[in-house]
Design an enzyme around this catalytic site. Structure first.
Site, mmCIF file in Angstrom:
data_model
loop_
_atom_site.group_PDB
_atom_site.id
_atom_site.type_symbol
_atom_site.label_atom_id
_atom_site.label_comp_id
_atom_site.label_asym_id
_atom_site.label_seq_id
_atom_site.Cartn_x
_atom_site.Cartn_y
_atom_site.Cartn_z
ATOM 1 N N GLY A 1 38.820 36.409 37.324
ATOM 2 C CA GLY A 1 39.197 36.384 38.729
ATOM 3 C C GLY A 1 38.259 37.278 39.508
ATOM 4 O O GLY A 1 37.233 37.721 38.979
ATOM 5 N N TYR B 1 35.199 42.808 31.698
ATOM 6 C CA TYR B 1 34.647 41.463 31.956
ATOM 7 C C TYR B 1 33.142 41.383 31.664
ATOM 8 O O TYR B 1 32.666 40.467 30.989
ATOM 9 C CB TYR B 1 34.931 41.111 33.417
ATOM 10 C CG TYR B 1 34.433 39.770 33.869
ATOM 11 C CD1 TYR B 1 35.046 38.587 33.469
ATOM 12 C CD2 TYR B 1 33.339 39.668 34.738
ATOM 13 C CE1 TYR B 1 34.591 37.346 33.906
ATOM 14 C CE2 TYR B 1 32.882 38.441 35.192
ATOM 15 C CZ TYR B 1 33.504 37.283 34.768
ATOM 16 O OH TYR B 1 33.050 36.059 35.211
ATOM 17 N N SER C 1 27.560 35.927 33.758
ATOM 18 C CA SER C 1 27.841 36.420 35.110
ATOM 19 C C SER C 1 26.885 37.544 35.504
ATOM 20 O O SER C 1 26.364 38.265 34.637
ATOM 21 C CB SER C 1 29.274 36.958 35.114
ATOM 22 O OG SER C 1 29.490 37.797 36.226
ATOM 23 N N ALA D 1 36.032 37.180 47.035
ATOM 24 C CA ALA D 1 35.901 37.547 48.452
ATOM 25 C C ALA D 1 35.804 36.357 49.415
ATOM 26 O O ALA D 1 36.533 36.323 50.416
ATOM 27 C CB ALA D 1 34.720 38.498 48.632
#
Ligand code: NAD
Length: 329
Positions: free
Chosen positions: A81, A151, A120, A195
Site C-alpha cells: 500500500g 517493504y 520498487s 498519494a
C-alpha cells in the site's frame, strides 16, 4: 510471442495486474490466467473470458497451479500500500517474500519461459533521498543497500532471488523498479492508497461536501514522480519480452512536490482548498524520482504521460466512484 501462449498474471485482482490483463486482452492474447487471493467481487477489473483463479500465492502449491503450462508469468502480487500502510505493516510486507520465492520455484519447475517481478523505488538507499531536491535515482543507487524498512528490504531480497534463479537455474527473470504508479481502477481509500489517489479523494470529497479543506501528510515539500498506469503496463511488457536482464527503473522523470500535486488536482476540480499539514503522519523519504538514462538507452523509450493528463483521468474516476457510493478496498 504468439497470441495463444498462456500468460499468468499474479495479483490480477489488484491495480496494476488488472490493468495488465485488460491490456493483454485488448492486444488479442487469447489465453490469460488471472490469479489473486481476493474474492472475485473485490477485484478492480475482472473479465469472464480469462481463467480467473482465487489462490493464496504465499502457498507453494498455489504457485504451481498459477505457473502450470505457462509461457510468461507476471508477478504483481504483494501485500502492499502507500506510506500509511508500509510504515505500519513491515512484517506483512516482508511476508510477500513467500510469494516471489514460491513463484520462482514454480516457474523453474514448470518451465516458464519468461518471468517478471515488480520491484520498487523503495529499494533505493535512503541516504540518497534525504533532501527535497535530490538528484533522480539511477539503478546503481540501490547499493550499498539501505532500502525502505520492511517493504524495501523484501523487494531488494526478491530482486536478488530473481537474479540467482536466472544465474543458477536459467530462469529468464526480468525486474522493474516501479516508481509510484497511479490511475483509475486502483486503491483510493481504506488505508492502502497512495498519494495521487488520496489527494483526488480528498479534493473530490471537499468539492462534494463544500467543506473546502484538505489535510496533507508532512509539509507537502516532499518530492516524487508519478507514473500513469498505461505507461507502467507498456514498460512492463517491453521489459519482459526483452533480453535486458538487470533491474531497471520504470518511472516518470516528472518530479513534483506533494503541494504541486495538490495544485494540479485543485485546478482539475476547479476548487481552492485551505491546507492543513499533518507533520506527524507517515511521509516517506524527502525526495525521490526516476533517472531514466538507462531505460532510454536500452529501449529508446520512457514513461511519457504528463502528470496533469493522467491525474485528470484519475480524478474523474475517483469522483465517480464516490458519487456512485462505491468503496475501495
Ligand atoms: P495492489 O495492492 O493493487 O495489487 C496487489 C495484488 O496482490 C492485490 O490484489 C492482492 O490481493 C494480491 N495479493 C497479495 N497477497 C497475495 C497472495 N498471498 N496471493 C495472491 N494474491 C495476493 O498493488 P499494485 O499497485 O497493483 O502493485 C503491484 C505490484 O507492483 C506489487 O508487487 C507492488 O509492490 C509493485 N509496486 C507498485 C507500485 C505502485 O505505485 N502501485 C510501486 C512500486 C512497486
Amino acid at each position: 510471442m504468439a497470441k495463444d501462449q498462456l500468460i499468468s498474471v499474479c495479483g490480477a485482482g489488484g491495480f496494476i495486474g488488472g490493468a495488465l490483463v485488460a491490456d493483454l486482452r485488448s492486444q488479442g492474447y487469447t489465453r490469460i490466467r488471472a490469479v489473486d487471493q481476493k474474492p472475485f467481487d473485490q477485484w478492480y477489473q475482472r473479465f469472464d473470458d480469462v481463467e480467473n483463479l482465487v489462490l493464496d500465492l504465499q502457498e507453494k502449491a498455489a504457485c504451481y497451479t498459477a505457473a502450470k503450462d505457462v509461457h510468461t508469468l507476471y508477478n504483481l502480487a504483494a501485500d502492499m500500500g502507500g506510506m500509511g500502510f508500509i510504515e505500519n505493516n513491515k512484517a506483512l510486507c516482508m511476508l510477500s517474500v513467500l510469494i516471489n520465492t514460491h513463484l520462482c520455484m514454480a516457474a523453474r519447475d514448470c518451465g516458464v519461459e519468461r518471468f517478471f517481478y515488480a520491484s520498487s523505488a523503495c529499494v533505493y538507499n535512503g541516504d540518497k533521498q534525504k533532501t527535497f531536491d535530490v538528484p533522480a535515482l539511477k539503478e546503481a543507487d540501490a547499493y550499498p543497500a539501505l532500502p525502505e524498512d520492511g517493504y524495501g528490504w523484501e523487494k531488494l531480497f526478491s530482486e536478488r532471488m530473481c537474479r540467482h534463479f536466472r544465474e543458477d537455474f536459467g530462469l529468464k527473470a526480468r525486474v522493474a523498479r516501479y516508481h509510484n504508479v497511479y490511475g483509475p481502477f486502483g486503491t483510493w481509500d481504506g488505508g492502502r492508497e497512495k498519494a495521487p489517489a488520496a489527494v483526488c479523494r480528498k479534493v473530490a470529497l471537499a468539492k462534494l461536501s463544500g467543506k473546502l479543506e484538505i489535510d496533507i501528510w508532512g509539509t507537502g515539500d516532499q518530492t516524487r514522480s508519478f507514473m500513469y498506469i498505461t505507461d507502467c503496463v507498456q514498460g512492463t511488457q517491453m521489459l519482459t519480452n526483452s533480453d535486458f536482464i538487470e533491474p531497471i527503473n520504470i518511472g516518470s522523470a516528472e518530479m513534483v512536490s506533494i503541494n504541486q500535486l495538490v495544485d494540479i488536482v485543485e485546478e482539475i476540480a476547479g476548487v481552492k482548498l485551505q491546507r492543513s499539514y499533518k507533520l506527524d503522519a507517515p511521509k516517506g523519504v524527502n525526495g525521490r524520482s526516476s533517472d531514466n538514462t538507462l531505460i532510454k538507452e536500452v529501449f529508446n523509450w520512457e514513461p511519457n504521460v504528463r502528470l496533469r493528463d493522467g491525474m485528470e483521468k484519475t480524478y474523474a474516476w475517483i469522483y465517480d466512484e464516490i458519487v456512485k457510493g462505491n468503496k475501495s478496498l
